[in-house]
Scaffold this active site. Structure first.
Site, PDB file in Angstrom:
ATOM      1  CB  ALA A   1      -0.915  -0.154   1.130  1.00 23.30           C
ATOM      2  CE1 TYR A   2       3.537   1.362   4.235  1.00 21.36           C
ATOM      3  CE2 TYR A   2       5.886   0.632   4.013  1.00 21.36           C
ATOM      4  CZ  TYR A   2       4.840   0.832   4.638  1.00 21.36           C
ATOM      5  OH  TYR A   2       5.013   0.548   6.071  1.00 21.36           O
TER       6      TYR A   2
END
Length: 325
Positions: free
Chosen positions: A60-61
């Site tokens: 998700a970064y």
């Protein structure tokens, strides 16, 4: 760099892990302060040159672009068998059903997506980013077991949760003969020490590696109380972690400054040395957006705090509400 075993496994890791949330396309995801690829690559190379072989990111970064940037850099600068790549799964990656969480479907989809972005056939450590209350833990653990048996991950780990949840997961894995979590990535620093009550003793007892996130309290321990940064001004999540205990936290920060001045080192060196010396911590996860961040992190490994210094750093602490889970 002196390497150490990763908990009770045979894996050798550096005593520092480079956290790669800092690296990603700024207009993708929720972190406008991230560094783009051109600015990220020299820092990743500097970490490798310093002997750091352990890199932690997440699907998700920056909407997956962190994995892409890190994967390309490591492929160019390092030999795959010499480095340890960790990533995570749980947070939302796309709208609609099955776009987040720890179901079997989500895990199988996201491990393949992470491997594609990282440009590798396997990750060394595949971690659940948080506990998923909507999915039976048996489903999650069996899926992770299968990911390991398919050769897509070497080990599995967990991140911030209650100690009872972590032990429940270990018990379920043992009951079924599945691969079990070998590590805990949790929230530990001089401003947040609640993990010392149950999670750290549990990890010590069970032989689990501990790789704390935010060991410098998102930079708060490295600067004057009233000094802020662009990241802090836009970091809404960080604000929720520390805003309830400002008066006590200020005294801790002052204590760090006092010890650092007496030692003639930066505050970052002192604050990180405290984390690195605490048992059973294996490797703090450090963020680095400037070269001196890495220089300070490596220097912290050589600073041994005295009993009196540790007492001075810890004395102002007051109990905090559980945060980061």
């Amino acid at each position: 760099m002196n390497y150490r075993k990763f908990g009770s496994t045979g894996l050798d890791v550096s005593p520092l892990c480079l956290g790669c949330m800092t690296y990603g396309t700024p207009d993708r995801g929720n972190h406008a302060w991230t560094l783009d690829e051109d600015k990220s690559r020299p820092l990743i190379k500097q970490a490798l040159d310093a002997g750091i072989n352990f890199f932690d990111t997440a699907n998700a970064y920056s909407d997956g672009t962190s994995e892409e940037i890190v994967g390309r850099a490591l492929k160019e600068f390092a030999h795959r068998d010499e480095i340890v790549i960790a990533t995570k799964v749980f947070n939302r990656m796309r709208p609609g059903p099955n776009g987040a969480g720890l179901s079997r479907k989500a895990i199988f989809a996201e491990i393949d997506n992470s491997l594609r972005r990282l440009g590798t056939d396997y990750v060394d450590l595949y971690q659940i980013h948080r506990w998923d209350n909507t999915v039976p833990i048996e489903e999650t653990l069996e899926a992770l077991h299968d990911v390991v048996k398919m050769g897509k991950a070497r080990y599995i780990g967990a991140s911030s949760m209650h100690a009872w949840q972590f032990y429940k997961a270990l018990h379920v894995s043992r009951e079924h003969g599945w691969v079990e979590f070998v590590s805990m990535q949790n929230h530990v620093n001089l401003l947040y020490r609640e993990e010392e009550r149950e999670m750290l003793p549990l990890c010590a007892d069970q032989g689990k590696a501990v790789i704390p996130w935010s060991p410098l309290a998102r930079g708060r321990l490295t600067r004057d109380w009233n000094e802020t940064t662009e990241r802090q001004n836009t970091d809404n999540y960080g604000e929720t972690l520390y805003k309830a205990t400002l008066d006590a936290d200020r005294k801790v920060i002052d204590a760090v400054a006092s010890v650092a001045a007496a030692r003639g080192v930066s505050r970052a060196v002192v604050a990180l040395a405290w984390v690195a010396q605490k048992s059973p911590i294996t490797a703090p996860i450090i963020g680095a957006s400037k070269p001196n961040h890495l220089t300070d992190a490596v220097a912290a490994l050589s600073l041994t705090l005295t009993t009196d210094e540790i007492a001075a750093l810890e004395a102002p602490y007051v109990p905090h509400r559980v945060a980061g889970i």
